[in-house]
Design a protein around this motif. Structure first.
Motif, PDB file in Angstrom:
ATOM      1  N   LEU A 158      65.448  -8.575  39.592  1.00  0.00           N
ATOM      2  CA  LEU A 158      65.777  -7.501  38.650  1.00  0.00           C
ATOM      3  C   LEU A 158      65.518  -7.884  37.199  1.00  0.00           C
ATOM      4  O   LEU A 158      65.060  -7.054  36.410  1.00  0.00           O
ATOM      5  N   THR A 159      65.795  -9.126  36.831  1.00  0.00           N
ATOM      6  CA  THR A 159      65.569  -9.559  35.453  1.00  0.00           C
ATOM      7  C   THR A 159      64.076  -9.546  35.125  1.00  0.00           C
ATOM      8  O   THR A 159      63.670  -9.068  34.065  1.00  0.00           O
ATOM      9  N   MET A 160      63.244 -10.038  36.045  1.00  0.00           N
ATOM     10  CA  MET A 160      61.799 -10.032  35.818  1.00  0.00           C
ATOM     11  C   MET A 160      61.244  -8.605  35.797  1.00  0.00           C
ATOM     12  O   MET A 160      60.375  -8.283  34.995  1.00  0.00           O
ATOM     13  N   LEU A 161      61.755  -7.749  36.687  1.00  0.00           N
ATOM     14  CA  LEU A 161      61.306  -6.356  36.695  1.00  0.00           C
ATOM     15  C   LEU A 161      61.681  -5.664  35.384  1.00  0.00           C
ATOM     16  O   LEU A 161      60.886  -4.917  34.824  1.00  0.00           O
ATOM     17  N   PHE A 162      62.878  -5.923  34.894  1.00  0.00           N
ATOM     18  CA  PHE A 162      63.312  -5.347  33.622  1.00  0.00           C
ATOM     19  C   PHE A 162      62.388  -5.811  32.497  1.00  0.00           C
ATOM     20  O   PHE A 162      61.955  -5.027  31.665  1.00  0.00           O
ATOM     21  N   LEU A 163      62.050  -7.097  32.502  1.00  0.00           N
ATOM     22  CA  LEU A 163      61.152  -7.666  31.497  1.00  0.00           C
ATOM     23  C   LEU A 163      59.764  -7.029  31.564  1.00  0.00           C
ATOM     24  O   LEU A 163      59.224  -6.585  30.549  1.00  0.00           O
ATOM     25  N   SER A 166      69.946 -13.604  30.131  1.00  0.00           N
ATOM     26  CA  SER A 166      69.871 -14.524  31.269  1.00  0.00           C
ATOM     27  C   SER A 166      69.850 -13.797  32.609  1.00  0.00           C
ATOM     28  O   SER A 166      69.433 -14.375  33.612  1.00  0.00           O
ATOM     29  N   ASN A 167      70.296 -12.543  32.629  1.00  0.00           N
ATOM     30  CA  ASN A 167      70.340 -11.823  33.898  1.00  0.00           C
ATOM     31  C   ASN A 167      70.444 -10.322  33.620  1.00  0.00           C
ATOM     32  O   ASN A 167      71.061  -9.912  32.643  1.00  0.00           O
ATOM     33  N   VAL A 168      69.842  -9.534  34.482  1.00  0.00           N
ATOM     34  CA  VAL A 168      69.932  -8.077  34.412  1.00  0.00           C
ATOM     35  C   VAL A 168      70.350  -7.575  35.789  1.00  0.00           C
ATOM     36  O   VAL A 168      69.823  -8.031  36.798  1.00  0.00           O
TER      37      VAL A 168
END
Length: 143
Positions: free
Chosen positions: A89-94, A37-39
């Motif tokens: 950050l979550t989208m970038l990690f993905l 759900s979050n990074v």
């Protein structure tokens, strides 16, 4: 309920670390799975939205958004989305994971947070040689 995993990974071949927040998701057949759900990480500090290279011109509506095809085959299509999403950050990690630029090395620690009524309970694993070890409540807070 949520779990927070402290992870070590490599990003573009360099060591990095961060926290991944996971929550349970109930599926239509009533089974469940954990989902990210979050990074939170600081390895993307140099990643910004590039308005000079990746954008749809403000007058694109005049040509029925024909330039939308720029998104296809682009190495970083997330930059065509709002800055709030492109620097999330979550989208970038993905997206960096999908490109193969992130490899998770190991999980350092896991913490579970459970909410019951107005209370928030944190459970952690304590590795000690004595009898007071294992998965124990580490904190109880009133919300």
């Amino acid at each position: 309920m949520k779990a927070t995993a402290e992870i070590n990974f490599t990003y573009a071949g360099k060591p990095a670390n961060g926290s991944i927040e996971l929550v349970p998701e109930v599926l239509p057949d009533r089974s469940a799975k954990w989902v990210i759900s979050n990074v939170v990480t600081n390895c993307f500090t140099g990643v910004t939205d590039s308005l000079t290279a990746h954008f749809l011109a403000p007058n694109s509506h005049e040509t029925n958004f024909i330039n939308i095809k720029k998104v296809s085959g682009n190495s970083n299509p997330i930059l065509f989305f709002p800055s709030s999403l492109a620097t999330n950050l979550t989208m970038l990690f993905l997206t960096e994971s999908a490109k193969g630029r992130i490899q998770i090395q190991n999980i350092e620690d896991v913490i579970y947070t459970i909410s019951i009524d107005k209370w928030q309970i944190t459970v952690e694993e304590f590795r000690r040689t004595g009898t007071n070890s294992g998965w124990l409540i580490s904190k109880i807070e009133e919300k």
